[in-house]
Scaffold this motif. Structure first.
Motif, PDB file in Angstrom:
ATOM      1  N   ARG A   1      -2.493  -0.361  -3.933  1.00  0.00           N
ATOM      2  CA  ARG A   1      -1.149   0.011  -3.495  1.00  0.00           C
ATOM      3  C   ARG A   1      -1.120   0.505  -2.038  1.00  0.00           C
ATOM      4  N   GLU A   2      -2.106   1.385  -1.689  1.00  0.00           N
ATOM      5  CA  GLU A   2      -2.100   2.005  -0.350  1.00  0.00           C
ATOM      6  C   GLU A   2      -2.216   0.944   0.735  1.00  0.00           C
ATOM      7  N   ALA A   3      -3.035  -0.073   0.472  1.00  0.00           N
ATOM      8  CA  ALA A   3      -3.260  -1.107   1.489  1.00  0.00           C
ATOM      9  C   ALA A   3      -1.977  -1.905   1.753  1.00  0.00           C
ATOM     10  N   PHE A   4      -1.050  -1.856   0.791  1.00  0.00           N
ATOM     11  CA  PHE A   4       0.183  -2.640   0.930  1.00  0.00           C
ATOM     12  C   PHE A   4       1.382  -1.779   1.347  1.00  0.00           C
ATOM     13  N   ASN A   5       1.141  -0.506   1.619  1.00  0.00           N
ATOM     14  CA  ASN A   5       2.263   0.389   1.893  1.00  0.00           C
ATOM     15  C   ASN A   5       3.121  -0.101   3.063  1.00  0.00           C
ATOM     16  N   TRP A   6       2.461  -0.535   4.114  1.00  0.00           N
ATOM     17  CA  TRP A   6       3.204  -1.043   5.281  1.00  0.00           C
ATOM     18  C   TRP A   6       4.045  -2.266   4.900  1.00  0.00           C
ATOM     19  N   TYR A   7       3.496  -3.108   4.021  1.00  0.00           N
ATOM     20  CA  TYR A   7       4.200  -4.325   3.590  1.00  0.00           C
ATOM     21  C   TYR A   7       5.442  -3.952   2.773  1.00  0.00           C
ATOM     22  N   LEU A   8       5.315  -2.865   2.001  1.00  0.00           N
ATOM     23  CA  LEU A   8       6.451  -2.411   1.191  1.00  0.00           C
ATOM     24  C   LEU A   8       7.583  -1.876   2.077  1.00  0.00           C
ATOM     25  N   ASP A   9       7.235  -1.406   3.274  1.00  0.00           N
ATOM     26  CA  ASP A   9       8.266  -0.919   4.207  1.00  0.00           C
ATOM     27  C   ASP A   9       9.367  -1.953   4.433  1.00  0.00           C
ATOM     28  N   ILE A  10       8.976  -3.218   4.392  1.00  0.00           N
ATOM     29  CA  ILE A  10       9.951  -4.293   4.641  1.00  0.00           C
ATOM     30  C   ILE A  10      11.041  -4.269   3.579  1.00  0.00           C
ATOM     31  N   ARG A  11      10.688  -3.751   2.395  1.00  0.00           N
ATOM     32  CA  ARG A  11      11.668  -3.624   1.297  1.00  0.00           C
ATOM     33  C   ARG A  11      12.384  -2.281   1.359  1.00  0.00           C
ATOM     34  N   ARG A  12      11.980  -1.404   2.269  1.00  0.00           N
ATOM     35  CA  ARG A  12      12.636  -0.093   2.399  1.00  0.00           C
ATOM     36  C   ARG A  12      13.710  -0.118   3.484  1.00  0.00           C
ATOM     37  N   TYR A  13      13.385  -0.801   4.585  1.00  0.00           N
ATOM     38  CA  TYR A  13      14.287  -0.737   5.744  1.00  0.00           C
ATOM     39  C   TYR A  13      15.084  -2.026   5.875  1.00  0.00           C
ATOM     40  N   GLY A  14      16.222  -2.078   5.235  1.00  0.00           N
ATOM     41  CA  GLY A  14      17.101  -3.235   5.392  1.00  0.00           C
ATOM     42  C   GLY A  14      16.547  -4.483   4.737  1.00  0.00           C
TER      43      GLY A  14
ATOM     44  N   VAL B   1      16.132  -7.861   2.814  1.00  0.00           N
ATOM     45  CA  VAL B   1      16.991  -9.034   2.553  1.00  0.00           C
ATOM     46  C   VAL B   1      16.128 -10.142   1.957  1.00  0.00           C
ATOM     47  N   PRO B   2      16.756 -11.070   1.218  1.00  0.00           N
ATOM     48  CA  PRO B   2      15.994 -12.230   0.740  1.00  0.00           C
ATOM     49  C   PRO B   2      15.391 -12.962   1.934  1.00  0.00           C
ATOM     50  N   HIS B   3      14.219 -13.514   1.753  1.00  0.00           N
ATOM     51  CA  HIS B   3      13.584 -14.307   2.810  1.00  0.00           C
ATOM     52  C   HIS B   3      12.571 -15.234   2.161  1.00  0.00           C
TER      53      HIS B   3
ATOM     54  N   ILE C   1       9.887 -11.632  -3.031  1.00  0.00           N
ATOM     55  CA  ILE C   1      10.552 -10.506  -3.694  1.00  0.00           C
ATOM     56  C   ILE C   1      11.087  -9.566  -2.616  1.00  0.00           C
ATOM     57  N   HIS C   2      12.395  -9.221  -2.714  1.00  0.00           N
ATOM     58  CA  HIS C   2      12.926  -8.298  -1.714  1.00  0.00           C
ATOM     59  C   HIS C   2      13.269  -6.931  -2.301  1.00  0.00           C
ATOM     60  N   ASP C   3      13.092  -6.804  -3.631  1.00  0.00           N
ATOM     61  CA  ASP C   3      13.367  -5.531  -4.281  1.00  0.00           C
ATOM     62  C   ASP C   3      12.094  -4.669  -4.301  1.00  0.00           C
ATOM     63  N   LEU C   4      12.223  -3.441  -3.787  1.00  0.00           N
ATOM     64  CA  LEU C   4      11.058  -2.562  -3.645  1.00  0.00           C
ATOM     65  C   LEU C   4      10.361  -2.296  -4.974  1.00  0.00           C
ATOM     66  N   GLU C   5      11.159  -1.912  -5.969  1.00  0.00           N
ATOM     67  CA  GLU C   5      10.545  -1.541  -7.248  1.00  0.00           C
ATOM     68  C   GLU C   5       9.832  -2.697  -7.905  1.00  0.00           C
ATOM     69  N   LEU C   6      10.466  -3.854  -7.878  1.00  0.00           N
ATOM     70  CA  LEU C   6       9.855  -5.030  -8.497  1.00  0.00           C
ATOM     71  C   LEU C   6       8.539  -5.376  -7.782  1.00  0.00           C
ATOM     72  N   LEU C   7       8.545  -5.293  -6.473  1.00  0.00           N
ATOM     73  CA  LEU C   7       7.325  -5.626  -5.734  1.00  0.00           C
ATOM     74  C   LEU C   7       6.210  -4.625  -6.040  1.00  0.00           C
ATOM     75  N   GLU C   8       6.585  -3.356  -6.143  1.00  0.00           N
ATOM     76  CA  GLU C   8       5.588  -2.331  -6.501  1.00  0.00           C
ATOM     77  C   GLU C   8       4.973  -2.636  -7.863  1.00  0.00           C
TER      78      GLU C   8
ATOM     79  N   TYR D   1       3.873 -12.011  -4.808  1.00  0.00           N
ATOM     80  CA  TYR D   1       5.054 -11.708  -3.983  1.00  0.00           C
ATOM     81  C   TYR D   1       6.251 -12.627  -4.253  1.00  0.00           C
ATOM     82  N   MET D   2       6.159 -13.518  -5.237  1.00  0.00           N
ATOM     83  CA  MET D   2       7.222 -14.523  -5.406  1.00  0.00           C
ATOM     84  C   MET D   2       8.405 -13.986  -6.208  1.00  0.00           C
ATOM     85  N   GLN D   3       9.592 -14.286  -5.723  1.00  0.00           N
ATOM     86  CA  GLN D   3      10.828 -13.841  -6.367  1.00  0.00           C
ATOM     87  C   GLN D   3      11.007 -14.579  -7.697  1.00  0.00           C
ATOM     88  N   PRO D   4      11.285 -13.846  -8.784  1.00  0.00           N
ATOM     89  CA  PRO D   4      11.543 -14.532 -10.059  1.00  0.00           C
ATOM     90  C   PRO D   4      12.907 -15.240 -10.034  1.00  0.00           C
TER      91      PRO D   4
END
Ligand code: 4AD
Ligand code: MG
Length: 439
Positions: A387-400, A402-404, A370-377, A338-341
């Motif tokens: 992938r399915e187990a992380f779908n909810w986690y990916l939502d954070i990259r779908r709805y607004g 931001v870097p964190h 990582i805050h970019d959806l595609e990169l995280l995928e 999950y780390m941002q490059p």
């Protein structure tokens, strides 16, 4: 009959000089010298010496005194006398001695015991002065950590213990049967904090985490406590400042309120007093260069560029430093998914390991996420995570999105460092390690 004497904790006795009081506790030691007896009583809040002479104590109480064995429980009554030489500033002139429960021979004697024996008797070992001091320091560190974040506008978010996913790699997962499905004991609350910081801005969690660590080292437990803050809009630089200020603040608090305990542990506090900002910072590449240099003389430090550092490397990197060392920009390949490059070096992660001085190793690990959806995928796929187990986690990259950023501090590693304790097994009340599940 006058009023019964007040029943006090030992720590309160010094406020009652000249008064007759009752104390309860356990026998730490007994000594006799002719017609005088000395009894050291412990009740968890302190130690006090009771003194009796044969002519001042009723015969029955004198006999009671002789019956008391190490760790028997007892109630004693007498006058509090000021005594500058005594640890708590006073002692008790005994007038009554009432045994509550006479203990058979206590397994832990004032002599050297092996670690396995002491761990088998952890439930009794906790009564020793050293363990008492470490537990008091641990408790203070916990309070200081909570206060640090609660007084800075963070909200406590408790993360679940049963989880469907791995946060820190699949090799150290504890698997459990969850009504016919697989569940894992949590390795970190991070995946649950990231969504929470999008709801509450600044959040933290503090709870037990689990790793099936097969390595038997002094730095590893299978159950340990982790403190984790997570902050929306924070980037790596902000995270480094936060980690530095947090460590220095908690350290100052322990020095201020646990001086007695640090003295019991014979901790060299001059080393802890130096833990003030700023802390040195360096990138992985520089650390690797230093190690390459050092390994010319010390072959045990040899390592391959690109690898993660081992315990000897971490110790070598901090040996020239008084303060914790913040190492950033590790190769992304050896770190979590999950780390941002880094923008200036995409093969490096915007992460930090905080290495404590004096060889205590990594006390904090953290990163920008990582805050970019595609990169995280892509990363989830590259790490062979479901992938399915992380779908909810990916939502954070779908709805607004931001870097964190956030980090995790291992409570036991911090306590070991502060207390000057070599092995993590002494820093948690009931340690869990590969070969240790009891008591
Ligand atoms: O570096 P780690 O694996 O980082 C994480 O778990 C992140 N998800 C935290 C975050 O960013 N929110 O672990 C964090 C810290 C380490 O630096 C170390 O202090 C401690 O947890 N730790 C252990 N302590 C005792 N025994 C173990 N087996 C530990 N593994 C990690
Ligand atoms: Mg780490």
């Amino acid at each position: 009959m006058g009023d019964a004497p007040p029943v006090l904790w030992i720590e309160e006795a010094a406020d009652h000089i000249g008064q007759v009081v009752t104390l309860r506790g356990w026998v730490d030691q007994k000594r006799s010298s002719g017609k005088i007896r000395f009894l050291i009583l412990r009740d968890g809040t302190g130690y006090i010496q009771g003194v009796a002479s044969i002519q001042d104590l009723p015969a029955r109480d004198w006999e009671n005194l002789d019956r008391l064995t190490q760790e028997s429980s007892v109630r004693i009554t007498g006058e509090v006398r000021a005594d500058k030489r005594a640890a708590g500033g006073c002692e008790l002139t005994l007038a009554r001695v009432e045994p509550l429960s006479i203990a058979p021979e206590f397994p832990i004697q004032p002599k050297k015991h092996g670690p396995e024996f002491l761990l088998d008797n952890r439930h009794l070992w906790l009564r020793s002065r050293r363990q008492h001091a470490i537990m008091r320091i641990r408790s203070e560190v916990v309070r200081a950590c909570r206060d640090y974040f609660l007084t800075r506008g963070y909200t406590l978010i408790d993360a679940p213990i049963f989880t469907p996913t791995a946060c820190e790699g699949t090799s150290t997962l504890f698997e459990t049967d969850y009504f016919g499905r697989k569940a894992y004991l949590t390795q970190s609350g991070q995946l649950y904090l990231e969504p929470a910081c999008m709801a509450l801005g600044k959040v933290f969690c503090f709870g037990p985490t689990f790793r099936a660590e097969k390595s038997k080292t002094r730095h590893h437990l299978t159950e340990f406590w982790m403190l984790e803050p997570e902050v929306a809009f924070m980037e790596l630089d902000g995270l480094l400042d936060l980690a530095e200020d947090f460590i220095a603040t908690v350290m100052a608090r322990v020095l201020e309120s646990r001086g007695e305990e640090l003295k019991t542990l014979e901790r060299d506090i001059s080393r802890l007093e130096k833990i003030t900002p700023p802390f040195p910072r360096m990138r992985y590449d520089e650390a690797a260069r230093i190690l390459a240099e050092k390994s010319k003389e010390r072959p045990d430090l040899a390592f391959t560029y690109g690898d993660d550092f081992g315990a000897p490397h971490e110790a070598a990197l901090t040996e020239d430093q008084d303060k914790p060392l913040l190492v950033t920009h590790y190769p992304a390949a050896v770190k979590a998914f999950y780390m941002q490059p880094a923008a200036d070096a995409p093969d490096k992660a915007l992460c930090v390991d905080v290495l404590a001085p004096e060889g205590y190793g990594e006390i904090i690990g953290g990163s920008q996420r990582i805050h970019d959806l595609e990169l995280l995928e892509t990363r989830i796929r590259d790490h062979d995570l479901p992938r399915e187990a992380f779908n909810w986690y990916l939502d954070i990259r779908r709805y607004g999105s931001v870097p964190h950023s956030g980090f995790g501090m291992g409570l036991e590693r911090f306590v070991a460092w502060v207390s000057g304790v070599h092995h993590l097994r002494e820093t948690i009340p009931y340690p869990r390690m590969i070969h240790r599940l009891t008591p």
